[in-house]
Design a protein around this motif. Sequence first.
Motif, short mmCIF file in Angstrom:
data_model
loop_
_atom_site.label_atom_id
_atom_site.label_comp_id
_atom_site.label_asym_id
_atom_site.label_seq_id
_atom_site.Cartn_x
_atom_site.Cartn_y
_atom_site.Cartn_z
N SER A 14 24.06 8.75 -43.93
CA SER A 14 24.33 7.83 -42.82
C SER A 14 24.62 8.54 -41.50
O SER A 14 24.67 7.88 -40.46
N ARG A 23 16.23 0.91 -43.55
CA ARG A 23 16.20 -0.54 -43.26
C ARG A 23 14.77 -1.06 -43.25
O ARG A 23 14.48 -2.12 -43.82
N GLY A 48 25.18 5.02 -49.69
CA GLY A 48 24.82 3.61 -49.55
C GLY A 48 23.97 3.32 -48.34
O GLY A 48 23.79 2.15 -47.97
N TYR A 49 23.40 4.35 -47.73
CA TYR A 49 22.62 4.20 -46.50
C TYR A 49 21.47 3.22 -46.65
O TYR A 49 21.09 2.52 -45.70
N ARG A 62 22.84 -0.65 -48.59
CA ARG A 62 23.61 -1.55 -47.72
C ARG A 62 22.71 -2.63 -47.15
O ARG A 62 23.15 -3.76 -46.94
N HIS A 63 21.43 -2.29 -46.93
CA HIS A 63 20.48 -3.27 -46.41
C HIS A 63 20.09 -4.27 -47.50
O HIS A 63 19.75 -5.42 -47.20
N VAL A 115 22.27 -5.16 -49.92
CA VAL A 115 23.48 -5.98 -50.01
C VAL A 115 23.47 -7.05 -48.92
O VAL A 115 23.80 -8.23 -49.16
N GLU A 116 23.08 -6.67 -47.71
CA GLU A 116 23.05 -7.62 -46.59
C GLU A 116 22.10 -8.78 -46.85
O GLU A 116 22.28 -9.88 -46.31
N ALA A 159 30.15 5.10 -50.57
CA ALA A 159 29.28 3.94 -50.76
C ALA A 159 30.07 2.74 -51.27
O ALA A 159 29.90 1.62 -50.77
N ARG A 162 31.96 0.96 -48.74
CA ARG A 162 31.11 0.17 -47.85
C ARG A 162 30.54 -1.06 -48.56
O ARG A 162 29.67 -1.74 -48.01
N VAL A 199 28.87 -1.14 -51.55
CA VAL A 199 27.66 -0.90 -52.33
C VAL A 199 28.06 -0.50 -53.75
O VAL A 199 28.64 0.58 -53.94
#
Length: 413
Positions: free
Chosen positions: A74, A84, A110-111, A114-115, A117-118, A136, A139, A141
């Motif tokens: 990240s 992303r 979790g870079y 995380r997308h 998860v969103e 992670a 954040r 994840v």
Amino acid sequence: MTTTCRLCGSQDLVSVVDLGATPPCERFLTAEQLDEPEPTYPLHLRFCVDCHLAQLPPLITPEETFTEYAYFSSYSTSWVEHARRFVAGAVERLGLGPDAFVVEVASNDGYLLRHVVERGIRCLGIEPAANVGAVARERGVPTLTAFLTPQTGAQVRAEHGPADLVVANNVYAHVPDVIGFTEGLRALVADDGWVVIEVQHLLTLMAGNQFDTIYHEHFQYYTVDSARRALASGGLALVDVERLPTHGGSIRLWARPAEAVAADGPAPSARMAAVLDEEKAAGLHEPAGYAGFAERVAKVRRDLLRFLIEAAEQGRTVVGYGAPGKGNTLLNFCGVRPDLLPYTVDRNPYKHGRYTPGARIPILPPERIAADRPDYVLVLPWNLRDELVAELSYVREWGGRLVFPIPELEVVS
């Protein structure tokens, strides 16, 4: 150990380039460790004539490198954006909805997930480095601390169900047991699911003289041809390939369980065939294609040392930017020490106050460059060139210039 191919068992290996002996590239030293012995290992890339896999001997284990890791994905904004875009494209291409399950192997901090998860999609990261996986989880994840093996893959499948998508970005080169790792991927993925892998492309490594990406935590270097053979060893069939600019030139491999492809799955894509043809034309499916690489590598060393020595004799200051693994291969192979490069800077606070392995160059916060106003900044993570040219634009304020060592020495305003 050095004469047997880890993929096919052949003993017909030929030398590509010998970079001498260096320490593992991510073993950054504390001040207290500077007076301690530092082990080094041969860094000699060889090519298997039978299965075409380029490889290093497995002289260190993944456990030695990845149980605690200094790299956090990240910290590169361009890399997070790359992840992303991949997630958005994969969700659309595969039609992943709320009921889907995505697993990423070597999920780092979790870079990427995380997308996922969103988007409200169920996911799990499998990350061996406890310190990175903890970030992670903080954040949001979900992350399992483990190395992927066939047993780990089967356990995750039993507990969470088969994955519609398994992602393995920038890890397929990091595993000495490539067959066992591939079997682990197959254990994770649903029988009609997808495995997507991003890995540096040996074609661009050779064409771009990117020898600094050869280091001990990379055990092998893939063409599409050798990647297809490696995936088949664990029950996966390669059906599509994308060319990517990341890491100086990478490939994104789209694979499916072999039985699904054999039954009614898609035939290999036209772009996969095109890359295979390009590799063959470059000679990378035979030993002759690697002739001359070692001499091109030696020229980089001579040119960089000449530049640094002349700058020192003229009273000009040169400092580094970044402390990536590739930079440590470059510094150690070229014999650069603090008399020629007094320090480098890095955005990762984990590295601040530490020293690069082998060369033992101090690593400082990025703000030090503006405070010292050096004449030159040697950019070690050259693969992030566009991002770093913009980030370091302030160096022009005092007439400073950026220096890129790869593919050949370039000094830019």
